[in-house]
Design an enzyme around this catalytic site. Structure first.
Site, PDB file in Angstrom:
ATOM      1  N   TYR A 129       0.835  -1.271   0.108  1.00 51.66           N
ATOM      2  CA  TYR A 129       0.064  -0.094  -0.055  1.00 51.66           C
ATOM      3  C   TYR A 129       0.853   1.290   0.096  1.00 51.66           C
ATOM      4  CZ  TYR A 129      -3.977  -3.219   0.307  1.00 51.66           C
ATOM      5  OH  TYR A 129      -4.779  -4.053   0.014  1.00 51.66           O
ATOM      6  N   ARG A 134       2.797  -0.895  10.794  1.00 52.19           N
ATOM      7  CA  ARG A 134       2.737  -2.301  10.199  1.00 52.19           C
ATOM      8  C   ARG A 134       3.658  -2.199   8.820  1.00 52.19           C
ATOM      9  NH1 ARG A 134      -2.305  -6.363   8.452  1.00 52.19           N
ATOM     10  NH2 ARG A 134      -1.294  -8.058   9.547  1.00 52.19           N
ATOM     11  N   ARG A 179      -8.615 -13.879   9.900  1.00 52.91           N
ATOM     12  CA  ARG A 179      -9.578 -14.941   9.455  1.00 52.91           C
ATOM     13  C   ARG A 179      -9.960 -15.768  10.384  1.00 52.91           C
ATOM     14  NH1 ARG A 179      -6.471 -16.677   4.405  1.00 52.91           N
ATOM     15  NH2 ARG A 179      -4.737 -16.452   5.729  1.00 52.91           N
ATOM     16  N   CYS A 202     -14.542 -14.024   2.844  1.00 49.70           N
ATOM     17  CA  CYS A 202     -14.224 -12.862   3.400  1.00 49.70           C
ATOM     18  C   CYS A 202     -13.296 -11.823   2.230  1.00 49.70           C
ATOM     19  CB  CYS A 202     -12.927 -13.110   4.624  1.00 49.70           C
ATOM     20  SG  CYS A 202     -11.734 -14.159   4.103  1.00 49.70           S
ATOM     21  N   CYS A 226     -18.240 -14.975   5.747  1.00 40.04           N
ATOM     22  CA  CYS A 226     -17.345 -16.027   6.124  1.00 40.04           C
ATOM     23  C   CYS A 226     -18.070 -17.332   5.343  1.00 40.04           C
ATOM     24  CB  CYS A 226     -17.007 -16.349   7.216  1.00 40.04           C
ATOM     25  SG  CYS A 226     -16.183 -17.844   7.623  1.00 40.04           S
ATOM     26  N   GLU A 266     -26.425 -40.879   5.751  1.00 42.56           N
ATOM     27  CA  GLU A 266     -25.468 -40.784   4.964  1.00 42.56           C
ATOM     28  C   GLU A 266     -24.943 -41.955   4.041  1.00 42.56           C
ATOM     29  OE1 GLU A 266     -23.773 -38.128   3.043  1.00 42.56           O
ATOM     30  OE2 GLU A 266     -22.951 -39.901   2.059  1.00 42.56           O
ATOM     31  N   GLN A 284     -19.257 -34.083  -1.171  1.00 42.50           N
ATOM     32  CA  GLN A 284     -18.395 -33.684  -2.061  1.00 42.50           C
ATOM     33  C   GLN A 284     -17.010 -32.882  -1.641  1.00 42.50           C
ATOM     34  OE1 GLN A 284     -19.839 -31.377  -5.801  1.00 42.50           O
ATOM     35  NE2 GLN A 284     -21.642 -31.567  -4.800  1.00 42.50           N
TER      36      GLN A 284
HETATM   37  C1  LIG Z   1     -13.320 -31.348  -6.521  1.00 40.64           C
HETATM   38  C2  LIG Z   1     -14.420 -30.439  -5.983  1.00 40.64           C
HETATM   39  C3  LIG Z   1     -13.854 -29.090  -5.673  1.00 40.64           C
HETATM   40  C4  LIG Z   1     -14.707 -28.182  -5.089  1.00 40.64           C
HETATM   41  N1  LIG Z   1     -14.115 -26.903  -4.833  1.00 40.64           N
HETATM   42  C5  LIG Z   1     -14.941 -25.910  -4.002  1.00 40.64           C
HETATM   43  C6  LIG Z   1     -14.183 -24.648  -3.511  1.00 40.64           C
HETATM   44  O1  LIG Z   1     -13.143 -24.594  -3.759  1.00 40.64           O
HETATM   45  N2  LIG Z   1     -15.225 -23.922  -3.100  1.00 40.64           N
HETATM   46  C7  LIG Z   1     -16.517 -24.003  -2.980  1.00 40.64           C
HETATM   47  O2  LIG Z   1     -17.215 -23.206  -2.503  1.00 40.64           O
HETATM   48  N3  LIG Z   1     -17.244 -25.290  -3.406  1.00 40.64           N
HETATM   49  C8  LIG Z   1     -16.358 -26.175  -3.949  1.00 40.64           C
HETATM   50  N4  LIG Z   1     -16.882 -27.411  -4.378  1.00 40.64           N
HETATM   51  C9  LIG Z   1     -18.484 -27.749  -4.206  1.00 40.64           C
HETATM   52  C10 LIG Z   1     -18.728 -28.097  -2.933  1.00 40.64           C
HETATM   53  O3  LIG Z   1     -17.947 -29.156  -2.364  1.00 40.64           O
HETATM   54  C11 LIG Z   1     -20.390 -28.222  -2.889  1.00 40.64           C
HETATM   55  O4  LIG Z   1     -21.230 -26.992  -3.108  1.00 40.64           O
HETATM   56  C12 LIG Z   1     -20.745 -28.548  -1.445  1.00 40.64           C
HETATM   57  O5  LIG Z   1     -20.264 -29.731  -1.081  1.00 40.64           O
HETATM   58  C13 LIG Z   1     -22.451 -28.937  -1.437  1.00 40.64           C
HETATM   59  O6  LIG Z   1     -22.584 -29.254  -0.198  1.00 40.64           O
HETATM   60  P1  LIG Z   1     -24.000 -30.323  -0.136  1.00 40.64           P
HETATM   61  O7  LIG Z   1     -23.986 -30.519   1.478  1.00 40.64           O
HETATM   62  O8  LIG Z   1     -25.047 -29.529  -0.521  1.00 40.64           O
HETATM   63  O9  LIG Z   1     -24.018 -31.446  -1.142  1.00 40.64           O
HETATM   64  P2  LIG Z   1     -23.130 -32.764  -1.262  1.00 40.64           P
HETATM   65  O10 LIG Z   1     -21.583 -32.170  -0.667  1.00 40.64           O
HETATM   66  O11 LIG Z   1     -22.888 -33.170  -2.624  1.00 40.64           O
HETATM   67  O12 LIG Z   1     -23.146 -33.762  -0.108  1.00 40.64           O
HETATM   68  C14 LIG Z   1     -24.604 -34.491  -0.412  1.00 40.64           C
HETATM   69  C15 LIG Z   1     -24.470 -35.729   0.374  1.00 40.64           C
HETATM   70  O13 LIG Z   1     -25.798 -36.506   0.491  1.00 40.64           O
HETATM   71  C16 LIG Z   1     -25.387 -37.938   0.381  1.00 40.64           C
HETATM   72  N5  LIG Z   1     -26.723 -38.511  -0.252  1.00 40.64           N
HETATM   73  C17 LIG Z   1     -27.281 -38.276  -1.445  1.00 40.64           C
HETATM   74  N6  LIG Z   1     -28.394 -38.866  -1.367  1.00 40.64           N
HETATM   75  C18 LIG Z   1     -28.500 -39.735  -0.348  1.00 40.64           C
HETATM   76  C19 LIG Z   1     -29.251 -40.494   0.117  1.00 40.64           C
HETATM   77  N7  LIG Z   1     -30.382 -40.905  -0.770  1.00 40.64           N
HETATM   78  N8  LIG Z   1     -29.408 -40.953   1.481  1.00 40.64           N
HETATM   79  C20 LIG Z   1     -28.343 -40.892   2.157  1.00 40.64           C
HETATM   80  N9  LIG Z   1     -27.245 -39.911   1.531  1.00 40.64           N
HETATM   81  C21 LIG Z   1     -27.407 -39.548   0.608  1.00 40.64           C
HETATM   82  C22 LIG Z   1     -24.079 -37.813  -0.731  1.00 40.64           C
HETATM   83  O14 LIG Z   1     -23.666 -39.093  -0.397  1.00 40.64           O
HETATM   84  C23 LIG Z   1     -23.451 -36.944  -0.155  1.00 40.64           C
HETATM   85  O15 LIG Z   1     -22.644 -37.059   0.961  1.00 40.64           O
HETATM   86  C24 LIG Z   1     -15.984 -28.265  -4.871  1.00 40.64           C
HETATM   87  C25 LIG Z   1     -16.602 -29.548  -5.099  1.00 40.64           C
HETATM   88  C26 LIG Z   1     -15.856 -30.646  -5.938  1.00 40.64           C
HETATM   89  C27 LIG Z   1     -16.461 -31.888  -6.171  1.00 40.64           C
HETATM   90  C1  LIG Z   2     -10.781  -9.503   3.849  1.00 40.10           C
HETATM   91  C2  LIG Z   2      -9.434  -9.105   4.321  1.00 40.10           C
HETATM   92  C3  LIG Z   2      -9.220  -7.879   4.045  1.00 40.10           C
HETATM   93  C4  LIG Z   2      -7.833  -7.208   4.739  1.00 40.10           C
HETATM   94  N1  LIG Z   2      -7.578  -5.865   4.921  1.00 40.10           N
HETATM   95  C5  LIG Z   2      -6.490  -5.260   5.565  1.00 40.10           C
HETATM   96  C6  LIG Z   2      -6.212  -3.959   5.584  1.00 40.10           C
HETATM   97  O1  LIG Z   2      -7.094  -3.298   5.572  1.00 40.10           O
HETATM   98  N2  LIG Z   2      -5.117  -3.537   6.176  1.00 40.10           N
HETATM   99  C7  LIG Z   2      -4.238  -4.777   6.655  1.00 40.10           C
HETATM  100  O2  LIG Z   2      -3.289  -4.511   6.925  1.00 40.10           O
HETATM  101  N3  LIG Z   2      -4.469  -6.065   6.293  1.00 40.10           N
HETATM  102  C8  LIG Z   2      -5.611  -6.298   5.641  1.00 40.10           C
HETATM  103  N4  LIG Z   2      -5.828  -7.789   5.820  1.00 40.10           N
HETATM  104  C9  LIG Z   2      -4.542  -8.544   5.993  1.00 40.10           C
HETATM  105  C10 LIG Z   2      -4.768  -9.025   7.429  1.00 40.10           C
HETATM  106  O3  LIG Z   2      -4.650  -8.189   8.538  1.00 40.10           O
HETATM  107  C11 LIG Z   2      -3.993 -10.325   7.724  1.00 40.10           C
HETATM  108  O4  LIG Z   2      -2.388  -9.779   7.630  1.00 40.10           O
HETATM  109  C12 LIG Z   2      -3.961 -11.591   6.987  1.00 40.10           C
HETATM  110  O5  LIG Z   2      -5.414 -11.857   6.750  1.00 40.10           O
HETATM  111  C13 LIG Z   2      -3.184 -12.763   7.562  1.00 40.10           C
HETATM  112  O6  LIG Z   2      -3.570 -13.108   8.704  1.00 40.10           O
HETATM  113  P1  LIG Z   2      -4.844 -14.264   8.904  1.00 40.10           P
HETATM  114  O7  LIG Z   2      -4.134 -15.594   8.345  1.00 40.10           O
HETATM  115  O8  LIG Z   2      -4.811 -14.192  10.371  1.00 40.10           O
HETATM  116  O9  LIG Z   2      -5.851 -14.096   8.223  1.00 40.10           O
HETATM  117  C14 LIG Z   2      -6.978  -8.057   5.345  1.00 40.10           C
HETATM  118  C15 LIG Z   2      -7.188  -9.471   5.227  1.00 40.10           C
HETATM  119  C16 LIG Z   2      -8.557 -10.075   4.720  1.00 40.10           C
HETATM  120  C17 LIG Z   2      -8.900 -11.559   4.685  1.00 40.10           C
HETATM  121  S1  SF4 Z   3     -14.051 -17.057   4.128  1.00 40.46           S
HETATM  122 FE1  SF4 Z   3     -14.120 -17.680   6.256  1.00 40.46          FE
HETATM  123  S2  SF4 Z   3     -13.123 -19.789   6.133  1.00 40.46           S
HETATM  124 FE2  SF4 Z   3     -12.625 -18.916   4.484  1.00 40.46          FE
HETATM  125  S3  SF4 Z   3     -10.857 -17.817   4.615  1.00 40.46           S
HETATM  126 FE3  SF4 Z   3     -12.271 -16.199   5.109  1.00 40.46          FE
HETATM  127  S4  SF4 Z   3     -12.460 -16.293   7.427  1.00 40.46           S
HETATM  128 FE4  SF4 Z   3     -11.557 -18.129   6.760  1.00 40.46          FE
END
Ligand SMILES: Cc1cc2nc3c(=O)[nH]c(=O)nc-3n(C[C@H](O)[C@H](O)[C@H](O)COP(=O)(O)OP(=O)(O)OC[C@H]3O[C@@H](n4cnc5c(N)ncnc54)[C@H](O)[C@@H]3O)c2cc1C
Ligand SMILES: Cc1cc2nc3c(=O)[nH]c(=O)nc-3n(C[C@H](O)[C@H](O)[C@H](O)COP(=O)(O)O)c2cc1C
Ligand code: SF4
Length: 665
Positions: free
Chosen positions: A175, A224, A323, A353, A365, A414, A422
């Site tokens: 910054y 800082r 966080r 965040c 979050c 489950e 997933q």
């Molecule tokens: C590889 C991968 C990476 C991902 N990365 C991200 C990410 O970085 N960020 C993010 O926000 N999202 C991510 N997602 C998406 C996220 O995981 C899903 O949106 C989330 O898990 C959905 O949650 P859910 O509980 O609705 O469903 P699910 O996670 O699909 O869970 C549903 C559960 O219901 C069970 N089930 C289904 N039918 C039945 C039944 N008839 N009886 C009993 N159990 C049943 C299944 O076995 C399953 O365990 C990712 C997904 C995958 C696959």
């Molecule tokens: C949403 C968000 C906004 C942030 N904004 C600032 C900021 O305004 N000033 C700053 O010095 N650091 C900022 N940071 C950095 C945090 O102060 C901190 O250094 C960083 O998140 C790593 O720490 P943590 O692992 O405990 O989250 C921000 C972090 C997050 C996640």
């Molecule tokens: S969204 Fe929530 S869980 Fe994800 S990094 Fe930010 S504070 Fe952590």
């Protein structure tokens, strides 16, 4: 300096001159986008008061613009706003009610800001565009530098007059002041530039002097700084030590807060999951060795072990958390009462965040939807019911916890051997393993609350008919679509070749024990992490992967908050990326592709496996059967089975589950 009161190093108070910080845990600054027209409102007060009530020793606020000229958004606070005093005073009173100290960071983004609000050029030491913002800033004139310093001093005195305990000068993370400190961004030839750290420190020393004079000797003044800029040609730890020594010698500074990085390695100062915990501890330790000032360190410190280690190994005097406290503002209170397992774990996803801040929305979050919504009224008492939940993914587990907390009798079925849905797949990618950390936490909470979790229990509409539950909750998730359709080429409903035996989905790619291909193509039209997770997982095991995406970039869903680290990981895994491209046909050993925007066609040869990441389909069979059979009990759908989305949506749905209001459709 230390006031001894307890044997727990985290809960020993720290005296800095006349100020006593009641424990060693500090809420480090972060932009919240909770301001209203630049002013503190009730929502923001409630946000910070929740943290103070959670037991943190000191709060340093973030994103508080110290200069109207570089104020970036009405959702960010403007410390010098003519009407700011009332809200600033109310915030101090709310935080102080819990014995927590309140310090205001003086924010000025320089070239890392935005000119959308000011409609004026960004200002920076030199006219060099920021790698993320890309806008060429105006080189600051001396009069502008004077105005900047004057405004910071005014902002500081206003906060202290409103009852705040001090202010923090912000010379880190790329910054404005850090731009002066780095030789990469400061090419000035006047007294604010120069080849040495000492020369480039001029502005920081002037700022510290002006701020101290404006607030007087009473309030705290922290600075800082970066322990390392994490970019070639930037400041390194020895430079940072020099900065620390010079700040110590001013006699005007009360503490140093150590961070690192800048937009060159964005968001290096907010390290994502997979990065080492306590990322900046080594630099903090080296800085602490050359200063008599208390050192505050932040970055991936979220557990008692790492926090205690920082203190007992002499690397820091104060432990900062951003966080971890967004995910659970009650963390300090829980650690103090040795209830560590109750701390809702931040998964370092940077989605809710940082992602929301980038989207211009208020901070929240992924795994704590209550963050930023502290004013929401608790639900009225409900009549206790028997609830059956189908699906032990994040939506089902989160709903189970919420319902059990409200006194309902809950059973989760489950069908798999383990809960997680997933997330069990997502966390198989080594660098993404932490995304799954929320699963055992939710499961343990649910079990503590008396929820019955039945594993390997595949529920059907017929089994439900015999179930005594009063309410049915479907959290059955989603499954990958298999037709290869992309909305980028809407005329082709089913991609030719998708039925071939060597075509699979994310489940196949991440399944344990399956033989790895030699050369794979991943087709990416994915609204979350499927395609990139698969590509990284395969590439890091030596598979030659070509990621074909219809988007302008792989993993567009990651947004600016996560794009940089994602692409670093894909590069490390040697993944070849073809953008704005889609398959026209999958053959036995090849994939034909063409540009989404034109007629350019080519062929990828020697392909022995093709993976589709073309979105998901909601698992709704049971819902449809229940509707068809005229099920009389309430049926509520949550998470991906409502519409296949993301983890934050699944948790949100589970968190907000309502039996009384007719539930979700
Ligand atoms: C590889 C991968 C990476 C991902 N990365 C991200 C990410 O970085 N960020 C993010 O926000 N999202 C991510 N997602 C998406 C996220 O995981 C899903 O949106 C989330 O898990 C959905 O949650 P859910 O509980 O609705 O469903 P699910 O996670 O699909 O869970 C549903 C559960 O219901 C069970 N089930 C289904 N039918 C039945 C039944 N008839 N009886 C009993 N159990 C049943 C299944 O076995 C399953 O365990 C990712 C997904 C995958 C696959
Ligand atoms: C949403 C968000 C906004 C942030 N904004 C600032 C900021 O305004 N000033 C700053 O010095 N650091 C900022 N940071 C950095 C945090 O102060 C901190 O250094 C960083 O998140 C790593 O720490 P943590 O692992 O405990 O989250 C921000 C972090 C997050 C996640
Ligand atoms: S969204 Fe929530 S869980 Fe994800 S990094 Fe930010 S504070 Fe952590």
């Amino acid at each position: 300096m230390t006031v001894r009161a307890t044997l727990d190093p985290l809960f020993e108070p720290l005296r800095i001159r006349d100020h006593v910080i009641p424990n060693r845990l500090v809420n480090t600054p972060h932009q919240t986008n909770l301001a209203e027209g630049g002013l503190v409102g009730d929502r923001q007060i409630a946000y910070y008061e929740a943290k103070a009530a959670g037991g943190v020793g000191m709060i340093v606020t973030g994103g508080w613009a110290a200069w109207r000229r570089t104020w970036t958004s009405p959702a960010a606070n403007l410390a010098t706003h003519p009407d700011a005093a009332t809200g600033q005073r109310a915030l101090a009173e709310a935080v102080h009610r819990h014995g927590t100290l309140l310090v205001g960071q003086l924010h000025d983004s320089g070239r890392q800001g935005s000119s959308a609000l000011s409609r004026q050029p960004l200002l920076a030491p030199s006219a060099i565009a920021d790698p993320v913002v890309r806008e060429v800033p105006k080189e600051m004139e001396k009069s502008e530098i004077r105005d900047m310093v004057r405004s910071h001093a005014e902002a500081a005195s206003r906060l202290c007059e409103a009852g705040w305990d001090g202010v923090e000068v912000f010379a880190a993370q790329g910054y404005a002041l850090a731009q002066f400190l780095s030789p990469q961004t400061n090419r000035r030839t006047d007294r604010y530039g120069g080849a040495t750290v000492a020369e480039r420190m001029t502005i920081v020393l002037e700022m510290v002097d002006a701020v101290r004079r404006s607030i007087g000797s009473g309030p705290l003044l922290g600075v800082r700084i970066n322990g390392h800029d994490m970019v070639a040609g930037g400041l390194e730890v020895d430079d940072a030590r020099q900065v620390a020594v010079m700040l110590t010698e001013t006699g005007a500074v009360d503490y140093l807060s150590v961070s690192g990085g800048s937009n060159e390695n964005h968001p290096g100062w907010i390290p994502e999951m997979g990065r080492e915990v306590g990322t900046f501890l080594p630099w903090a330790g080296r800085i602490r060795a050359v200063t008599s000032l208390p050192v505050l360190v932040t970055s991936r410190i979220a557990s008692r072990e790492v926090a205690e280690q920082a203190l007992t190994e002499g690397r820091a005097d104060l432990v900062g958390m951003t966080r971890a406290l967004v995910a659970d503002p009650e963390l300090p209170r829980k650690l103090r009462s040795r209830d560590d397992g109750a701390v809702r774990p931040c998964i370092a996803c940077n989605q809710g965040c940082l992602g929301n801040i980038f989207a211009g929305a208020a901070l929240t979050c992924t795994i704590n939807p209550g963050a930023g919504r502290e004013l929401d009224r608790p639900r009225p008492p409900e009549v206790s019911r028997r609830v059956v939940i189908l699906g032990g993914g994040p939506a089902g587990l989160q709903a189970a916890v919420r319902l059990a907390e409200r006194g309902h009798t809950v059973t989760v079925h489950e069908r798999a051997q383990e809960v997680g849905g997933q997330l069990a797949l997502a966390s198989r990618v080594r660098s993404r393993a932490e995304i799954g950390r929320i699963v055992p936490w939710l499961r343990d909470r649910a079990e503590l609350l008396g929820v019955r979790v039945e594993l390997e229990s595949d529920m059907s509409a017929a089994r439900l008919a015999d179930d005594p539950a009063d309410v049915i909750v479907l959290a059955t998730g989603s499954r990958p679509s298999t037709d290869g359709f992309t909305s980028a080429i809407p005329g082709v409903r089913r991609l030719p070749g998708v039925g071939l035996p060597h075509v699979g989905t994310v489940h196949d790619a991440l399944a344990a024990g399956l033989e790895l291909p030699r050369r794979a193509v991943v087709l990416d039209d994915d609204p979350h992490g499927h395609a990139t997770s698969m590509a990284e997982h395969l590439g890091s095991q030596g598979v030659h992967v070509v990621l074909v995406t219809r988007s302008l970039t792989a993993g567009w869903w990651a947004g600016p908050a996560n794009a940089h680290p994602l692409h670093e990981r894909l590069a490390r895994a040697d993944v070849t990326i073809m953008t704005a491209t889609w398959a026209t046909r999958i053959g036995e050993e090849h994939v034909d592709v063409r540009s989404v925007y034109g007629d350019f066609c080519s062929r990828i040869h020697d392909v022995d496996r093709v993976y589709l990441a073309t979105g998901n389909v909601a698992e709704n069979a049971i819902h449809d059967e229940l509707v068809a059979s005229g099920e009389g009990r309430p049926v509520i759908r949550l998470g991906d089975c409502r519409a296949p989305r993301r983890l934050d949506n699944a948790i949100w749905d589970g968190w907000n589950v309502s039996l009384e209001e007719g539930g979700h459709r």
